[in-house]
Design an enzyme around this catalytic site. Structure first.
Site, short mmCIF file in Angstrom:
data_model
loop_
_atom_site.label_atom_id
_atom_site.label_comp_id
_atom_site.label_asym_id
_atom_site.label_seq_id
_atom_site.Cartn_x
_atom_site.Cartn_y
_atom_site.Cartn_z
N ALA A 35 1.05 -1.26 -0.17
CA ALA A 35 0.19 -0.13 -0.02
C ALA A 35 0.43 1.62 -0.08
O ALA A 35 2.22 1.13 0.30
CB ALA A 35 -0.94 -0.10 1.56
N HIS A 36 -0.01 2.42 -0.01
CA HIS A 36 1.17 3.48 -0.08
C HIS A 36 1.75 4.06 1.21
O HIS A 36 1.05 3.93 2.06
CB HIS A 36 -0.72 4.82 -0.05
N GLY A 37 2.60 5.04 1.27
CA GLY A 37 3.37 4.89 1.75
C GLY A 37 4.47 4.01 2.59
O GLY A 37 5.20 4.11 3.71
#
Length: 347
Positions: A260-262
């Site tokens: 996922a993001h980050g």
């Protein structure tokens, strides 16, 4: 007949000799330097003209040591073997002697089944103006590939049919992008492999609830992939919302994973099939995550830590610890709980 049918589905081998392999990989040769090697096979199934290996190395419990009779009765022309095992090889076989047959068979497989180089840009590829090829004659771009403007393609990059490379994407030297892969908002380092239908750099699953409605959070970060990274088929790596999603050098990601993001994944990690990492997860160097491990938002997993298959991780894992279970905890604690449940469930 069955052997013939199987041969139709095997990759074509590059013909070589025992002497050439010994010289290339620093192996001790005993026997005919001109002995042909037309392929590699398991030692019990090998035929004339093939290379096989026998080893008593046991790097993990997954490696099984075969009976010595398998070595004594093999029909392989060339055998990769340890010095102390050479006396058990059949008379007339050519031997390549090394302390680590398992380590060297990996190199030999790469040499014998190395894909023939591909070069050239298909006339059916769509390449916008403003794409930068640093050394175009060393690249391969297959049919129906799309490369948008601002992308930078380093020497030796191979892009297979149907792949998509978005604006500003950087592909490092000798990286391979397999068919159907989709890459945007990303930089990919040297010597990487992006397997079929992987999706890298799309927006993450980022929403906020306002006035009873789910509102999407715009993503402006990138995906930054280091060198020698492998991304499995149908794996998705989301771009960061405001910070980058990063994958460290040498990390190997199996098929069907979600990052996922980050997320930050360190160097030389292994993520087995089905791993799911929620936003903001940080994984240290050399971590091992078994199949279908799920990690909750913002959790940190330390250097050299490992997580057993099908575990759910909701709290940080310190360096070097092995956790498993749902919710995941130290391995010894999980086994005590499991033993207690088995004992008391019989009452």
């Amino acid at each position: 007949m069955m052997n013939f049918i199987k041969s139709l589905f095997m990759p074509a081998a590059n013909k070589t000799t025992a002497g050439a392999l010994a010289a290339k990989f620093g192996l001790q040769l005993r026997g005919d330097a001109n002995a042909p090697v037309r392929g590699v096979a398991p030692i019990a199934d090998a035929r004339a003209g093939q290379l096989a290996f026998y080893s008593t190395e046991q790097n993990s419990n997954a490696f099984k040591i075969l009976p010595i009779s398998v070595l004594e009765n093999t029909r392989a022309t060339v055998i990769l073997v340890q010095p102390e095992m050479a006396k058990h090889a059949p008379a007339g076989a050519t031997l390549l002697i090394t302390d680590s047959p398992r380590g060297n068979i990996v190199k030999i497989l790469g040499e014998i089944y190395r894909e023939k180089p591909r070069f050239g840009i298909s006339k059916h590829a769509f390449i916008e103006r403003g794409v930068f090829f640093r050394k175009k004659r060393t690249n391969y771009v297959g049919q129906f590939v799309t490369i948008e403007r601002g992308a930078a393609i380093e020497p030796g990059v191979k892009i297979y049919p149907g792949a998509f490379i978005g604006r500003g994407v950087v592909l490092g030297r000798n990286t391979i992008v397999q068919s159907g892969a989709h890459i945007e908002n990303a930089t990919v380092g040297a010597d990487c492999v992006i397997n079929a239908n992987a999706v890298i750099g799309k927006d993450g699953f980022g929403y906020t609830r306002q006035g009873g409605k789910n509102i999407f959070i715009p993503h402006v970060g990138r995906v930054v992939i280091g060198e020698r990274v492998s991304v499995g088929a149908n794996t998705c790596i989301d771009r960061g919302a405001m910070t980058d999603t990063t994958i460290g050098d040498g990390t190997k990601i199996d098929n069907l994973c979600q990052i996922a993001h980050g997320v930050v994944v360190g160097k030389e990690c292994f993520l087995a099939s089905g791993v799911g990492l929620a936003g903001g997860v940080v994984i240290g160097d050399r971590a091992l995550l078994g199949g279908h491990v799920g990690v909750a938002n913002g959790v940190k997993i330390g250097n050299d830590a490992s997580v057993g298959a099908n575990s759910g991780v909701f709290r940080n894992i310190p360096d070097g610890e092995s956790h498993m279970g749902y919710p995941a905890g130290p391995g010894t604690e999980f086994m005590r709980h499991y033993a207690w449940l088995r004992k008391n469930s019989k009452k």
